[in-house]
Design a protein around this motif. Structure first.
Motif, PDB file in Angstrom:
ATOM      1  N   ALA A  58     -33.294 -39.767 -18.388  1.00 34.82           N
ATOM      2  CA  ALA A  58     -32.721 -38.450 -18.915  1.00 34.82           C
ATOM      3  C   ALA A  58     -31.412 -38.460 -19.462  1.00 34.82           C
ATOM      4  N   THR A  59     -31.181 -37.539 -20.277  1.00 34.33           N
ATOM      5  CA  THR A  59     -29.936 -37.134 -20.815  1.00 34.33           C
ATOM      6  C   THR A  59     -29.603 -35.811 -20.957  1.00 34.33           C
ATOM      7  N   GLY A  60     -28.481 -35.173 -21.131  1.00 35.03           N
ATOM      8  CA  GLY A  60     -28.272 -33.903 -21.342  1.00 35.03           C
ATOM      9  C   GLY A  60     -27.540 -33.129 -20.267  1.00 35.03           C
ATOM     10  N   GLU A  61     -28.043 -31.996 -19.905  1.00 36.73           N
ATOM     11  CA  GLU A  61     -27.290 -31.226 -18.956  1.00 36.73           C
ATOM     12  C   GLU A  61     -28.402 -30.419 -17.962  1.00 36.73           C
TER      13      GLU A  61
ATOM     14  N   VAL B   8     -35.775 -35.457 -21.148  1.00 37.92           N
ATOM     15  CA  VAL B   8     -36.422 -36.224 -20.062  1.00 37.92           C
ATOM     16  C   VAL B   8     -37.695 -37.124 -20.419  1.00 37.92           C
ATOM     17  N   VAL B   9     -37.536 -38.415 -20.323  1.00 37.65           N
ATOM     18  CA  VAL B   9     -38.750 -39.428 -20.784  1.00 37.65           C
ATOM     19  C   VAL B   9     -39.201 -40.178 -19.649  1.00 37.65           C
ATOM     20  N   LEU B  10     -40.645 -40.153 -19.361  1.00 38.58           N
ATOM     21  CA  LEU B  10     -41.234 -40.445 -18.504  1.00 38.58           C
ATOM     22  C   LEU B  10     -42.120 -41.808 -19.014  1.00 38.58           C
TER      23      LEU B  10
ATOM     24  N   ASP C 232     -38.409 -32.143 -23.738  1.00 43.12           N
ATOM     25  CA  ASP C 232     -36.999 -31.620 -24.575  1.00 43.12           C
ATOM     26  C   ASP C 232     -36.788 -30.266 -24.151  1.00 43.12           C
ATOM     27  N   TYR C 233     -35.725 -29.790 -23.865  1.00 43.78           N
ATOM     28  CA  TYR C 233     -35.518 -28.274 -23.704  1.00 43.78           C
ATOM     29  C   TYR C 233     -34.077 -28.041 -24.187  1.00 43.78           C
ATOM     30  N   CYS C 234     -33.934 -26.687 -24.703  1.00 43.52           N
ATOM     31  CA  CYS C 234     -32.785 -26.004 -25.234  1.00 43.52           C
ATOM     32  C   CYS C 234     -32.769 -24.731 -24.858  1.00 43.52           C
ATOM     33  N   GLY C 235     -31.681 -24.238 -24.256  1.00 43.60           N
ATOM     34  CA  GLY C 235     -31.599 -22.727 -23.809  1.00 43.60           C
ATOM     35  C   GLY C 235     -30.498 -22.012 -24.614  1.00 43.60           C
ATOM     36  N   ARG C 236     -30.061 -22.399 -25.748  1.00 40.86           N
ATOM     37  CA  ARG C 236     -29.277 -21.712 -26.477  1.00 40.86           C
ATOM     38  C   ARG C 236     -29.837 -21.545 -28.105  1.00 40.86           C
TER      39      ARG C 236
ATOM     40  N   MET D 113     -30.060 -37.806 -15.253  1.00 44.14           N
ATOM     41  CA  MET D 113     -29.373 -36.762 -15.999  1.00 44.14           C
ATOM     42  C   MET D 113     -28.028 -37.078 -15.642  1.00 44.14           C
ATOM     43  N   GLN D 114     -27.637 -37.037 -14.152  1.00 46.18           N
ATOM     44  CA  GLN D 114     -26.386 -36.857 -13.744  1.00 46.18           C
ATOM     45  C   GLN D 114     -25.665 -38.438 -13.809  1.00 46.18           C
ATOM     46  N   THR D 115     -26.546 -39.267 -13.407  1.00 44.19           N
ATOM     47  CA  THR D 115     -25.913 -40.482 -13.481  1.00 44.19           C
ATOM     48  C   THR D 115     -25.838 -41.427 -14.774  1.00 44.19           C
TER      49      THR D 115
END
Length: 325
Positions: A194-197, A206-208, A218-222, A317-319
């Motif tokens: 995963a990458t992003g925020e 997120v890739v599984l 994939d998500y985008c909130g803006r 995503m965090q690490t």
């Protein structure tokens, strides 16, 4: 069967209306930690008893099941108390905000010989049930890739998620999409990237990795002009060895299926029609399971897998490091 409903928030009314449409379940209690909320909701929906005492309905011998629609971090506490008094539990998604507490819930349900049903509503939308049927049928060959692209513009000021809790936005919102991806694959992933925020008003991927396929969220909130929920748009694609299925959720719900390069099916439905069918389908299946006339439509272990996968994605995503499962 008499049901006690824990929660008086925005989602409660949809649950209560769908429960009543089953014709076999009766809501006898509403519980909220804020007594004024419990009373107001009970009066609005005509529920005979309301309380802020969470133990009260569990002592009622007429109550056969409880619905837990509290914030995620309270799910395990209420469910474990219900199982201790031999009640079935229907739990809002996600099951919990930690793998350990989710495992406790699953084990307690098994020990009490009671059902633990989780409200993964999207499985019951006709479009997603059709997608799953195509995967299971093998008519388009084997599944090799599945993707979800969620685009919205969030007004964060009116959202009640506790983003400081484990999993944050990704767990509470996108467990819907992760559940579908795991359901289509019919297995848990062996690795998660995963990458992003992990924030609604930002973006992430997120890739599984499954043994025989990949999935991506994939998500985008803006995305300007697509205010959630009315303006949001989500695209789904299933790619098979000999075909594909594409669906889009916006102001309407559309899908197209291709096998061997030829379109073999298409559908269109109003978004309200699809969501109403999802609520009714979910609670009809839950009612049948609770009354013993049909098996559980969702195994507790599947909901546990959703939590495990979502938390692994949040950690990745965090690490910025892949997580092995």
């Amino acid at each position: 069967m008499h049901v006690a409903f824990y929660g008086a928030g925005s989602i409660a009314e949809r649950h209560v209306d769908a429960i009543r449409r089953t014709g076999v379940l009766d809501i006898s209690w509403v519980v909220s930690r804020a007594p004024e909320h419990a009373r107001a909701f009970a009066e609005k929906k005509g529920i005979p008893r309301w309380t802020a005492d969470e133990a009260g309905p569990l002592a009622d011998p007429e109550v056969g099941a409880v619905v837990v629609a509290y914030p995620t971090f309270r799910h395990a506490e209420v469910a474990l108390a219900a199982f201790a008094t031999a009640k079935h539990v229907v739990c809002e998604k996600p099951l919990s905000d930690s793998v350990a507490s989710a495992e406790q819930m699953v084990a307690a349900a098994r020990a009490a010989n009671r059902l633990l049903l989780v409200g993964q509503l999207r499985r019951f939308w006709p479009v997603f049930a059709g997608m799953h049927e195509l995967v299971a049928s093998g008519r388009a060959g084997s599944l090799v890739r599945s993707t979800v692209d969620f685009q919205a513009e969030w007004d964060w000021s009116n959202r009640g998620w506790r983003v400081e809790r484990p999993g944050g936005y990704l767990l509470d919102m996108h467990v819907h999409e992760l559940d579908l991806l795991l359901w289509f694959a019919n297995q848990e992933p062996r690795r998660v990237w995963a990458t992003g925020e992990n924030r609604a008003e930002r973006e992430g991927t997120v890739v599984l990795e499954f043994p025989s396929s990949f999935a991506r969220l994939d998500y985008c909130g803006r995305v300007s002009g697509r205010v959630y929920p009315a303006g949001s748009r989500t695209r789904y694609q299933l790619a098979f060895s000999n075909g594909r299925l594409e669906a889009e959720i916006a102001d309407s719900v559309t899908s197209e299926t291709y096998i061997g390069g030829t379109k073999v099916a298409e559908s269109r439905a109003a978004i309200g029609q699809e969501t109403r069918a999802g609520w009714d389908g979910m609670w009809a299946a839950f009612a049948a399971a609770l009354t013993g006339s049909a098996p559980s439509p969702i195994a507790p272990e599947e909901a546990l897998g959703n939590v495990r996968t979502a938390l692994a994605a949040a950690n990745a995503m965090q690490t910025r490091a892949a997580q092995e499962l």
